[in-house]
Design a protein around this motif. Structure first.
Motif, PDB file in Angstrom:
ATOM      1  N   ILE A  76      41.724  -2.851 -32.165  1.00  0.00           N
ATOM      2  CA  ILE A  76      42.506  -3.461 -32.131  1.00  0.00           C
ATOM      3  C   ILE A  76      44.494  -2.896 -32.573  1.00  0.00           C
ATOM      4  N   ALA A  77      43.769  -3.041 -34.359  1.00  0.00           N
ATOM      5  CA  ALA A  77      44.552  -2.107 -35.028  1.00  0.00           C
ATOM      6  C   ALA A  77      45.536  -1.248 -34.999  1.00  0.00           C
ATOM      7  N   ALA A  78      44.800  -0.102 -34.539  1.00  0.00           N
ATOM      8  CA  ALA A  78      45.559   1.081 -33.705  1.00  0.00           C
ATOM      9  C   ALA A  78      46.688   0.612 -33.126  1.00  0.00           C
ATOM     10  N   ARG A  79      45.566   0.229 -31.722  1.00  0.00           N
ATOM     11  CA  ARG A  79      46.598  -0.076 -30.324  1.00  0.00           C
ATOM     12  C   ARG A  79      47.930  -1.434 -31.167  1.00  0.00           C
ATOM     13  N   ARG A  80      47.170  -2.114 -31.765  1.00  0.00           N
ATOM     14  CA  ARG A  80      48.887  -2.972 -32.603  1.00  0.00           C
ATOM     15  C   ARG A  80      49.763  -1.938 -33.484  1.00  0.00           C
ATOM     16  N   GLY A  81      49.378  -1.282 -33.783  1.00  0.00           N
ATOM     17  CA  GLY A  81      50.753  -0.391 -34.901  1.00  0.00           C
ATOM     18  C   GLY A  81      50.267  -0.748 -36.392  1.00  0.00           C
ATOM     19  N   TYR A  82      49.516  -0.952 -36.623  1.00  0.00           N
ATOM     20  CA  TYR A  82      49.117  -1.167 -38.121  1.00  0.00           C
ATOM     21  C   TYR A  82      48.027  -0.451 -38.708  1.00  0.00           C
ATOM     22  N   ILE A  83      47.891   0.846 -38.083  1.00  0.00           N
ATOM     23  CA  ILE A  83      47.331   1.822 -38.561  1.00  0.00           C
ATOM     24  C   ILE A  83      47.494   3.105 -37.679  1.00  0.00           C
ATOM     25  N   ASP A  84      47.608   4.528 -38.118  1.00  0.00           N
ATOM     26  CA  ASP A  84      47.627   5.299 -37.159  1.00  0.00           C
ATOM     27  C   ASP A  84      46.975   5.774 -36.504  1.00  0.00           C
ATOM     28  N   PRO A  85      47.398   5.399 -34.832  1.00  0.00           N
ATOM     29  CA  PRO A  85      46.207   5.680 -34.348  1.00  0.00           C
ATOM     30  C   PRO A  85      45.538   7.130 -34.339  1.00  0.00           C
ATOM     31  N   ASP A  86      46.114   8.501 -34.773  1.00  0.00           N
ATOM     32  CA  ASP A  86      45.401  10.015 -35.298  1.00  0.00           C
ATOM     33  C   ASP A  86      44.338   9.378 -36.249  1.00  0.00           C
ATOM     34  N   ALA A  87      44.066   8.575 -37.243  1.00  0.00           N
ATOM     35  CA  ALA A  87      42.634   8.337 -38.101  1.00  0.00           C
ATOM     36  C   ALA A  87      41.639   8.118 -37.039  1.00  0.00           C
ATOM     37  N   VAL A  88      42.091   7.204 -36.235  1.00  0.00           N
ATOM     38  CA  VAL A  88      40.505   6.191 -35.939  1.00  0.00           C
ATOM     39  C   VAL A  88      39.171   6.631 -35.708  1.00  0.00           C
ATOM     40  N   ALA A  90      38.700   9.890 -36.421  1.00  0.00           N
ATOM     41  CA  ALA A  90      37.535  10.153 -38.132  1.00  0.00           C
ATOM     42  C   ALA A  90      37.127   8.876 -38.953  1.00  0.00           C
ATOM     43  N   LEU A  91      37.696   7.633 -38.523  1.00  0.00           N
ATOM     44  CA  LEU A  91      36.612   6.642 -39.300  1.00  0.00           C
ATOM     45  C   LEU A  91      35.923   6.041 -38.145  1.00  0.00           C
ATOM     46  N   LEU A  92      35.987   6.147 -36.279  1.00  0.00           N
ATOM     47  CA  LEU A  92      34.839   5.659 -36.019  1.00  0.00           C
ATOM     48  C   LEU A  92      33.494   6.581 -36.342  1.00  0.00           C
ATOM     49  N   ASN A  93      33.973   7.653 -36.712  1.00  0.00           N
ATOM     50  CA  ASN A  93      32.691   9.095 -36.596  1.00  0.00           C
ATOM     51  C   ASN A  93      31.897   8.828 -38.268  1.00  0.00           C
ATOM     52  N   GLN A  94      32.590   8.178 -39.130  1.00  0.00           N
ATOM     53  CA  GLN A  94      32.320   7.727 -39.714  1.00  0.00           C
ATOM     54  C   GLN A  94      30.996   6.345 -39.915  1.00  0.00           C
ATOM     55  N   SER A  95      32.031   5.397 -39.064  1.00  0.00           N
ATOM     56  CA  SER A  95      30.941   4.252 -38.661  1.00  0.00           C
ATOM     57  C   SER A  95      29.770   4.736 -38.042  1.00  0.00           C
ATOM     58  N   VAL A  96      29.266   5.763 -37.497  1.00  0.00           N
ATOM     59  CA  VAL A  96      28.670   5.882 -36.154  1.00  0.00           C
ATOM     60  C   VAL A  96      27.550   6.826 -37.544  1.00  0.00           C
ATOM     61  N   GLN A  97      28.033   7.386 -38.539  1.00  0.00           N
ATOM     62  CA  GLN A  97      27.158   7.787 -39.322  1.00  0.00           C
ATOM     63  C   GLN A  97      26.422   6.770 -40.127  1.00  0.00           C
ATOM     64  N   ILE A  98      27.555   6.227 -40.764  1.00  0.00           N
ATOM     65  CA  ILE A  98      26.465   4.734 -41.014  1.00  0.00           C
ATOM     66  C   ILE A  98      25.888   3.906 -40.185  1.00  0.00           C
ATOM     67  N   SER A  99      25.775   3.289 -39.610  1.00  0.00           N
ATOM     68  CA  SER A  99      25.230   3.214 -38.320  1.00  0.00           C
ATOM     69  C   SER A  99      23.439   4.382 -37.784  1.00  0.00           C
ATOM     70  N   LYS A 100      23.703   5.450 -37.980  1.00  0.00           N
ATOM     71  CA  LYS A 100      22.268   6.039 -38.105  1.00  0.00           C
ATOM     72  C   LYS A 100      21.862   6.028 -39.463  1.00  0.00           C
ATOM     73  N   MET A 101      22.940   5.596 -40.809  1.00  0.00           N
ATOM     74  CA  MET A 101      22.014   5.579 -42.028  1.00  0.00           C
ATOM     75  C   MET A 101      20.789   4.109 -41.907  1.00  0.00           C
ATOM     76  N   LEU A 102      21.371   3.413 -41.457  1.00  0.00           N
ATOM     77  CA  LEU A 102      21.689   2.110 -41.341  1.00  0.00           C
ATOM     78  C   LEU A 102      19.886   1.662 -40.261  1.00  0.00           C
ATOM     79  N   SER A 103      20.327   2.393 -39.128  1.00  0.00           N
ATOM     80  CA  SER A 103      19.181   2.376 -37.927  1.00  0.00           C
ATOM     81  C   SER A 103      17.866   3.050 -38.798  1.00  0.00           C
ATOM     82  N   GLY A 104      18.286   4.112 -39.622  1.00  0.00           N
ATOM     83  CA  GLY A 104      17.142   4.488 -40.283  1.00  0.00           C
ATOM     84  C   GLY A 104      16.003   3.749 -40.720  1.00  0.00           C
ATOM     85  N   LEU A 105      16.779   3.443 -42.053  1.00  0.00           N
ATOM     86  CA  LEU A 105      16.487   2.332 -42.840  1.00  0.00           C
ATOM     87  C   LEU A 105      15.658   0.969 -42.288  1.00  0.00           C
TER      88      LEU A 105
END
Length: 112
Positions: A76-88, A90-105
């Protein structure tokens, strides 16, 4: 270059902040419209060291749900122009990694 930037608002409207970035006023209400029903909870209101195993698992599930909300907020923030869409991506990739860690735990704790 900061992910979030913009002019300093003159009012006290809700805003996004990033370390080193200026405040960006939000338009049309808060950014968290899709996640408005979610709240951050601690396991049973206790510190995690004091939580019973079932409460800790529930806390981890809440954390995973909050992570999914963050992914939505990023889009939403990228679509509304609050953050750089090109950064999304990488941030989503980090989120996937964190999700995998939480699921594993969660899986590890359920196996005990």
């Amino acid at each position: 270059m900061p992910l979030i930037s913009g002019p300093d608002p003159q009012s006290e409207r809700p805003s996004l902040r990033s370390a080193g970035a200026q405040t960006v006023p939000l338009q049309g209400g808060q950014l968290s419209e899709p996640g408005s029903g979610a709240t951050g909870r601690k396991a049973g209101g206790l510190g995690l060291a004091c939580a019973r195993p079932g409460e800790y698992l529930q806390f981890l599930r809440y954390a995973r749900g909050s992570l999914y909300e963050i992914e939505t907020q990023l889009r939403i923030a990228a679509r509304r122009g609050y953050i750089d869409p090109d950064a999304v991506p990488a941030l989503l990739n980090q989120s996937v990694q964190i999700s995998k860690m939480l699921s594993g735990l969660v899986k590890s704790l359920k196996a005990r």
